[in-house]
Design an enzyme around this catalytic site. Structure first.
Site, PDB file in Angstrom:
ATOM      1  N   ASP A 239       0.881  -1.159   0.000  1.00  0.00           N
ATOM      2  CA  ASP A 239       0.000   0.000   0.000  1.00  0.00           C
ATOM      3  C   ASP A 239       0.928   1.220   0.000  1.00  0.00           C
ATOM      4  O   ASP A 239       1.535   1.543   1.017  1.00  0.00           O
ATOM      5  CB  ASP A 239      -0.877  -0.056   1.256  1.00  0.00           C
ATOM      6  CG  ASP A 239      -1.663   1.229   1.501  1.00  0.00           C
ATOM      7  OD1 ASP A 239      -1.650   2.112   0.628  1.00  0.00           O
ATOM      8  OD2 ASP A 239      -2.295   1.327   2.576  1.00  0.00           O
TER       9      ASP A 239
ATOM     10  N   LYS B  66       2.966  11.431  -3.468  1.00  0.00           N
ATOM     11  CA  LYS B  66       1.999  10.688  -4.292  1.00  0.00           C
ATOM     12  C   LYS B  66       1.114  11.633  -5.111  1.00  0.00           C
ATOM     13  O   LYS B  66       0.655  11.296  -6.188  1.00  0.00           O
ATOM     14  CB  LYS B  66       1.145   9.817  -3.364  1.00  0.00           C
ATOM     15  CG  LYS B  66       0.208   8.855  -4.044  1.00  0.00           C
ATOM     16  CD  LYS B  66      -0.378   7.917  -3.001  1.00  0.00           C
ATOM     17  CE  LYS B  66      -1.528   7.115  -3.533  1.00  0.00           C
ATOM     18  NZ  LYS B  66      -2.054   6.206  -2.509  1.00  0.00           N
TER      19      LYS B  66
ATOM     20  N   GLU C 135      -7.031   0.711  -4.684  1.00  0.00           N
ATOM     21  CA  GLU C 135      -7.039   0.579  -3.224  1.00  0.00           C
ATOM     22  C   GLU C 135      -8.366   0.005  -2.701  1.00  0.00           C
ATOM     23  O   GLU C 135      -8.353  -0.919  -1.889  1.00  0.00           O
ATOM     24  CB  GLU C 135      -6.738   1.936  -2.578  1.00  0.00           C
ATOM     25  CG  GLU C 135      -5.264   2.303  -2.744  1.00  0.00           C
ATOM     26  CD  GLU C 135      -4.968   3.788  -2.622  1.00  0.00           C
ATOM     27  OE1 GLU C 135      -5.878   4.561  -2.265  1.00  0.00           O
ATOM     28  OE2 GLU C 135      -3.816   4.186  -2.906  1.00  0.00           O
TER      29      GLU C 135
ATOM     30  N   ASP D 144     -12.649   5.702   2.843  1.00  0.00           N
ATOM     31  CA  ASP D 144     -11.221   5.753   3.170  1.00  0.00           C
ATOM     32  C   ASP D 144     -10.851   7.153   3.664  1.00  0.00           C
ATOM     33  O   ASP D 144     -10.742   8.090   2.870  1.00  0.00           O
ATOM     34  CB  ASP D 144     -10.431   5.383   1.893  1.00  0.00           C
ATOM     35  CG  ASP D 144      -8.912   5.405   2.114  1.00  0.00           C
ATOM     36  OD1 ASP D 144      -8.471   5.846   3.190  1.00  0.00           O
ATOM     37  OD2 ASP D 144      -8.190   4.986   1.194  1.00  0.00           O
TER      38      ASP D 144
END
Ligand code: AMP
Length: 617
Positions: A17, A77, A176, A198
């Protein structure tokens, strides 16, 4: 661990992850996924410190952040696979200076040097890999890496490149939310709608997935790249400052050390409040330690607007997917901030479902990636994993005939396209039915799914051009799409042909096709001739209505040939049908010749089926 032991587990495949705030690896051991905890707890903070040519990653970089803020990079990211111009209006909100590399891609500038987000992410992945190797006592060389569901191809490719630089063979990047669903074993359900909520440190994502035939399809996503636990921390910092002021304390907010201390204490208090109803913070101001207590009630009041914002985004995602809460079957919580009980309650209330969270919201995504890595490396044998397609893939054409687009034993990935048309006047929709197998008729093959392409402009039969494409990707996933070339209307489905199919069934299906080959071909021929015969009968009848002058006995001969052809159509003998069709063509030959120069010439034109123009239903 002995070297012998090292050898036996050499080349382990893991799941990673790669998060905005934290990154984590997991592996499947004895059929169960487990997160690979590092020496500093479970996770590798996705933080990089670049100082005097030295590189620190993870916990040491995060710890040194306060003193070295201008040399620390986090949230890299956000730049992955993006152009520098994407950040033109947004540079102030990023924790580093965004520069453009020679190709115009977004990069980070520190001390006059440019670092690409790919190489920075590679550094994080390398750290995660090393940590996993230490924990496993084995060499890790392959990985499945997770990406947000909304990542485009460039962002996914950048992630794969980062993996490669880190010395990993990237088996696949997966979404994800799909990984989280795999971790919870959702792939074993027949079908369902799954919501993945999330909420991490800095970002919020809601994804709605549809599971069917073992395939997860993203129906909609929504989110906010600046909403998360960091905001909760800031709310607590402000509350501490208010309370401190009432006690007569004025912490120096200009001092970066004080700001960092406040933030760290706020986060600690926040975590404590997930388990208790109050938390106490000590802050030193002018050599005096001030003790400040915060209650869970106070914290929840501060959280309300943030959590409400996530609820609004959840509603938007449901609207986009044209779903209501009644349609949702499962809810999964991911991200450290879903440990906050208030968040859980609100999610439960909105979806009216108890959310899944028992795997640990920070670990589920990595665990799901590990499950995928295990499947891809053959750890799970309940799935068929091949690099050629074991059975032909095609669609049903008129008369229930199988029209293969990708042939058995074609190398994967494979792609094929074919143009079809309609056979009913003014037809405005076609049914695309996808099958797998070697038999000539779809009834003997395996149905994989179907969809309707609607909105075709009404046109004469045979005029529309419907392009059907099959794309079978490297993972054995087949995307079938149909495009009306005139209106541009398009529809597609995704299926996994290997789902629920084992090697014995494949062999049986291939054997059956040999055994029934002669019969099957005869049936197919009969169906194709029937279509031709019907078209010719239809055209003949129309011609007979329009023409008034016949040679003696000509009309009777034609009518008799039509009748005999109709009788043959009721049978099953293709040779007989061919003969009777030829007889009718002979009986009408003279009439056709006379009509050629008239306005009616069209009717008796050769109506045999053109191979490039097959009819879909
Ligand atoms: P993630 O980005 O998923 O790693 O989540 C990190 C966020 O989760 C940070 O804001 C953490 O402060 C927060 N977090 C971690 N554990 C807890 C907890 N027990 N209670 C509240 N927030 C937490």
């Amino acid at each position: 661990m002995s070297s012998e032991n090292k050898d036996t587990i050499k080349g382990t495949a893991i799941g990673i992850d790669l998060g905005t705030t934290n990154s984590l690896a997991a592996v499947v051991r004895n059929g169960r996924p487990q997160a690979l905890a590092g020496e500093h707890g479970v996770i590798v903070p996705s933080v990089i410190l670049l100082k005097e040519g030295k590189l620190e990653i993870g916990v040491p970089a995060r710890e040194a952040m306060v003193e070295n803020s201008e040399h620390t990079i986090y949230s890299v990211k956000r730049l992955m696979g993006k152009a520098a111009s994407d950040f033109d209006s947004d540079r102030d909100n990023l924790p580093f200076e965004v520069a453009s590399d020679t190709r115009g891609l977004a990069s980070v500038k520190i001390d006059g040097r440019i670092y690409s987000p790919v190489e920075l992410s590679a550094a994080i992945l390398k750290k995660v890999k090393e940590q996993a190797e230490k924990k496993l006592g084995a060499n890790v060389d392959r990985a499945v890496i997770t990406v947000p569901a909304y990542f485009d191809d460039a962002q996914r490719q950048a992630t794969r490149d980062a993996g490669k630089i880190a010395g990993l063979e990237v088996l696949r990047t997966i979404n994800e939310p799909t990984a989280a669903s795999l971790a919870y074993g959702m792939d074993k359900l027949d079908r369902g709608i799954i919501v993945v909520y999330d909420l991490g440190g800095g970002t919020f994502d809601i994804s709605i997935l549809r599971l069917e035939n073992g395939i997860f399809e993203v129906l909609s996503t929504a989110g906010d790249t600046r909403l998360g636990g960091d905001d909760f921390d800031m709310e607590i910092v402000n509350l501490i400052l208010n309370k401190a002021e009432k006690l007569g304390a004025r912490p120096d907010q200009k001092s970066s050390r004080m700001r960092a201390l406040l933030r760290r204490e706020a986060e600690r208090a926040k975590m404590e409040l997930s388990d208790t109803d109050h938390a106490t913070i000590t802050i030193p101001v002018d050599s005096v330690d001030y003790k400040i207590t915060i209650t869970r009630k106070e914290f929840e009041a501060l959280l309300t607007p943030w959590v409400e914002r996530t609820m609004g985004l959840c509603r938007r995602a449901m609207d986009d997917a044209k779903l209501t809460t009644e349609d949702i079957n499962e809810v999964i919580l991911v991200g450290g901030s879903t440990r906050v009980p208030f968040v859980r309650e609100k999610v439960e209330k909105l979806f009216r479902k108890t959310p899944h969270c028992d795997l640990g919201p920070d670990e589920a995504v990595a665990m799901g990636a590990a499950v995928q890595a295990d499947i891809l490396t053959g750890g799970r044998d309940d799935l068929l994993l091949l690099d050629v397609t074991p059975l032909s893939l095609g669609i049903e054409v008129m008369g229930g005939v199988m029209n293969p687009l990708i042939r058995r034993n074609a190398k994967i990935p494979a792609m094929a396209k074919e143009v079809f048309t309609t056979y009913v006047e003014g037809q405005t929709s076609v049914a695309v039915r996808v099958y797998q197998g070697e038999r000539e008729l779809v009834a003997d093959n395996r149905s994989l799914g179907s969809f309707d392409l609607t909105g075709i402009e009404p046109q004469p039969a045979g005029s529309p051009r419907i392009e059907v494409s099959f794309v079978l990707d490297a993972d054995g996933i087949l995307r079938v799409s149909a495009l009306d070339m005139k209106s541009g209307k398009k529809h597609d489905i995704t299926v996994r042909p290997s789902y629920g199919l084992n090697k014995d069934e494949v062999s049986q299906m291939v054997r059956d096709s040999f055994v029934h080959a002669r019969d099957d071909i005869e049936k197919r021929l009969f169906i194709e001739l029937s279509q031709e015969a019907k078209t010719v009968i239809n055209a003949t009848e129309k011609a007979l209505e329009l023409i008034s002058e016949f040679k003696p006995g000509e009309k009777e001969d034609i009518l008799e040939a039509v009748e005999e052809l109709e009788t043959a159509l009721g049978g099953s003998n293709s040779r007989e049908l061919r003969e009777k069709l030829d007889d009718l063509n002979d009986a009408t030959a003279d009439l056709a010749a006379r009509m050629v120069n008239s306005n009616f010439g069209e009717f008796l034109k050769d109506k045999s089926i053109d191979d490039a123009k097959k009819y879909v239903n």
